[in-house]
Design an enzyme around this catalytic site. Structure first.
Site, PDB file in Angstrom:
ATOM      1  CB  SER A  41      48.821 -15.282 -22.675  1.00  0.00           C
ATOM      2  OG  SER A  41      49.700 -14.877 -21.658  1.00  0.00           O
ATOM      3  CG  ASP A 155      51.268 -12.698 -23.834  1.00  0.00           C
ATOM      4  OD1 ASP A 155      50.162 -12.717 -24.398  1.00  0.00           O
ATOM      5  OD2 ASP A 155      51.438 -13.017 -22.642  1.00  0.00           O
TER       6      ASP A 155
END
Length: 295
Positions: A41, A155
């Site tokens: 991320s 993510d």
């Protein structure tokens, strides 16, 4: 004496990931060579920008943006799979950094995303850098997912917020991990309370500003469903708590040589206007955690 080489593992955690910049500064100032980066991320984003040699440019940009600039980068998707498309953010970063491929980077680099359907991590170490970053930052509910080779990716922090495993075969002297899901510290809650009390009517929080932005669009759009961004804030808090738990388990199972902990309440997921504070925090926590390396 040759400089020590480092495999740097950069965790997920939204705007807290700006602390990664401070950690990198500390390492460089103390003559460590970052030879490999694995990131989830925001860790994938900062690590990728660093690997491309553009961290200084990115830092100047992110230090200069304010809450209204952040809102201007949000391109609403109006899809059930995510609120933001992310094209404007990625295109802005490409203009800043360049449209580079991972294979051309001077630093080994892996971005981690999550294949939620198969419940497995996906390590991306080739192809366009910002395709990898976009997949890795696909925060559930907020960013729309990315489809790559027929696989839906979200993510990386969902399954591995501190991705140490991609560095296992690195031939470096040290592995240093930065966990953005560290234990809550009361001092940061006090700072948040103080900031809230000092906010003027012109200094609304980002959630309120986004709501106003959405309402201005809805005034010209009759078929758009109502959106309550408080739900996203609650979801992000839950996501942070989940990541903190997973991170502790990963670090216990695969301990790095050194770990730097950033409290998960140091700042909110979307508070990118607090870059100066987060960068300084990353530097300070690196100074605290990595002192044994200087002896």
């Amino acid at each position: 004496m040759p400089k020590k080489t480092v495999s740097l593992v950069l965790g997920s955690g939204g705007a807290r990931g700006l602390a990664h910049i401070g950690v990198i500064h500390w390492l460089e100032e103390h003559d460590f060579v970052i030879d490999s980066i694995a990131g989830s991320s925001m860790g994938a984003l900062v690590g990728g920008v660093y690997a491309a040699g553009k961290l200084d440019e990115y830092e100047k940009w992110v230090r200069a943006i304010d809450k209204l600039d952040i809102i201007a980068l949000l391109d609403l998707a109006w899809e059930s799979s995510g609120l933001i498309k992310g094209d404007k953010i990625i295109n802005t970063l490409i203009k800043l950094v360049g449209d580079v491929h991972i294979e051309s980077l001077p630093v080994r680099y892996t971005a981690v995303a999550s294949d939620i359907q198969r419940e497995k991590e996906v390590w991306i170490s080739k192809g366009r850098l910002f395709d990898a970053i976009r997949a890795s930052i696909s925060l559930p509910l907020f960013f729309t997912p990315v489809t790559k080779n027929g696989i839906t990716l979200i993510d990386g922090g969902v399954l591995n917020p501190v991705p140490i495993a991609p560095t296992f075969h690195d031939n470096t002297d040290l592995t240093i991990a930065v966990n953005l899901g560290g234990k809550v510290e009361a001092a940061f809650d006090e700072k948040k309370k103080s900031r809230t009390e000092k906010q003027s009517s012109r200094d609304e929080d980002i959630t309120t500003r986004i709501k106003h932005f959405i309402r201005s669009i809805k005034a010209h759009t009759s078929d758009v469903a109502d959106i309550d961004l408080d739900v996203y804030d609650i979801a992000n808090q839950a996501f942070d708590a989940m990541q903190g738990t997973i991170a502790r388990e990963k670090l216990a199972a695969y301990p790095p040589d050194f770990s730097i902990e950033i409290p998960r309440n140091a700042c909110g997921t979307l508070e990118f206007d607090r870059a100066e504070e987060m960068i300084a925090l990353g530097y300070a926590r690196a100074e605290r955690s990595l002192q044994p390396l200087l002896k």
